[in-house]
Write an enzyme that holds these catalytic residues in place. Structure first.
Site, PDB file in Angstrom:
ATOM      1  N   TYR A  55     -85.714  -7.442 -38.333  1.00 61.27           N
ATOM      2  CA  TYR A  55     -85.065  -6.750 -37.209  1.00 61.27           C
ATOM      3  C   TYR A  55     -86.108  -6.075 -36.319  1.00 61.27           C
ATOM      4  CZ  TYR A  55     -82.023  -3.322 -34.856  1.00 61.27           C
ATOM      5  OH  TYR A  55     -81.367  -2.553 -33.927  1.00 61.27           O
ATOM      6  N   SER A 103     -85.140  -0.901 -29.911  1.00 54.92           N
ATOM      7  CA  SER A 103     -85.111   0.069 -31.012  1.00 54.92           C
ATOM      8  C   SER A 103     -86.482   0.674 -31.198  1.00 54.92           C
ATOM      9  CB  SER A 103     -84.676  -0.608 -32.315  1.00 54.92           C
ATOM     10  OG  SER A 103     -84.836   0.266 -33.419  1.00 54.92           O
TER      11      SER A 103
END
Length: 265
Positions: free
Chosen positions: A160, A147
């Site tokens: 995350y 990501s």
């Protein structure tokens, strides 16, 4: 351009929807034999059925990769279906804390551990299972879907973001471990990708901030306010799938130990 993926055996984790679904379908369209993985039988079977309807080969493996036993069952199912894996796409990712809204001090240690398990250890479980076979055959591709927040963390979901950064670090280390074996190891860091969940989020923001009801305007405003990029739109799952195809193919054989950002700049 032919990507020379005919007959290659691919497992795409987390491919019952979104980015993983796009990757699985694209691999199949290039002649790969695909295992669709997910935790929901109906959704995974629907993706596999759509692939089979095109004349390509698809199988299904169901299980939660955060659990050792279920992860082994997924690997067993993939082995039983294809007799080994040549291309491993680690797309499955654990959910972030606080439904994507938790700040650093709101996220709990348990959520940090879950984020690491869901985004790093899930990948490691599949890598340790399938990399040895790739090494024996002298060819393989391992690609992690990371990501953009691994590079540019936000004020929310710090667990995350940190887990995705660890995933990228692990990719580099693994590429060194597998140097000279014929296996390349890379990661891809997408920016905002227009999945069903992201579209729903944008539409809620449009109601909140009065951006209107026309989708082109909503997308333009949401990207400008939340994640500005040079292209001026959110990415699509296919944008990530295009990048995967290059790294998975023989044409990408000189690329390893790197992270490709697919983020619009």
């Amino acid at each position: 351009m032919r990507l020379e993926l005919d007959g290659k055996r691919a497992l795409v984790t987390g491919s019952s929807s979104g980015i993983g679904e796009a990757i699985a379908k694209r691999l199949a369209s290039e002649g790969a034999r695909v295992v669709v993985h997910g935790r929901n039988v109906e959704r995974a079977e629907a993706v596999a059925a759509a692939i089979r309807a095109t004349g390509a080969e698809a199988h299904v493996a169901i299980g939660n990769l955060m659990d050792d036993g279920q992860a082994n069952a997924v690997a067993d199912a993939a082995d039983a279906a294809l007799g080994g894996i040549d291309i491993l796409i680690n797309n499955a990712g654990g959910e972030s804390s606080g439904h994507g809204q938790a700040t650093f001090f709101e996220s709990t240690p348990a959520e940090w551990l879950a984020a690491y398990n869901g985004n790093v250890v899930c990948a490691i479980r599949m890598i340790q299972r399938f990399a040895p076979g790739m090494k024996e055959r002298g060819w393989g591709r391992i690609i992690q879907i990371s990501s953009l927040v691994a590079h540019r963390p936000n004020l929310v979901i710090p667990d995350y973001a940190a887990a995705k950064a660890a995933l990228n670090n692990m990719t580099v280390g693994l590429s060194k471990t597998l140097a000279g074996t014929g296996i390349t190891v890379n990661s891809i860091s997408p920016g905002v990708i227009m999945t069903a969940g992201v579209e729903g989020w944008f539409r809620k923001l449009a109601e909140q901030f009065g951006w209107g009801t026309e989708w082109p305007e909503i997308e333009k405003r949401a990207i400008a306010e939340l994640a500005p990029n040079h292209v001026g739109r959110a990415g699509r799952p296919a944008d990530v799938a295009h990048a995967v195809m290059y790294l998975a193919s023989p044409q990408g054989g000189f690329v390893t130990g790197t992270d490709m950002m697919v983020s619009g700049g």
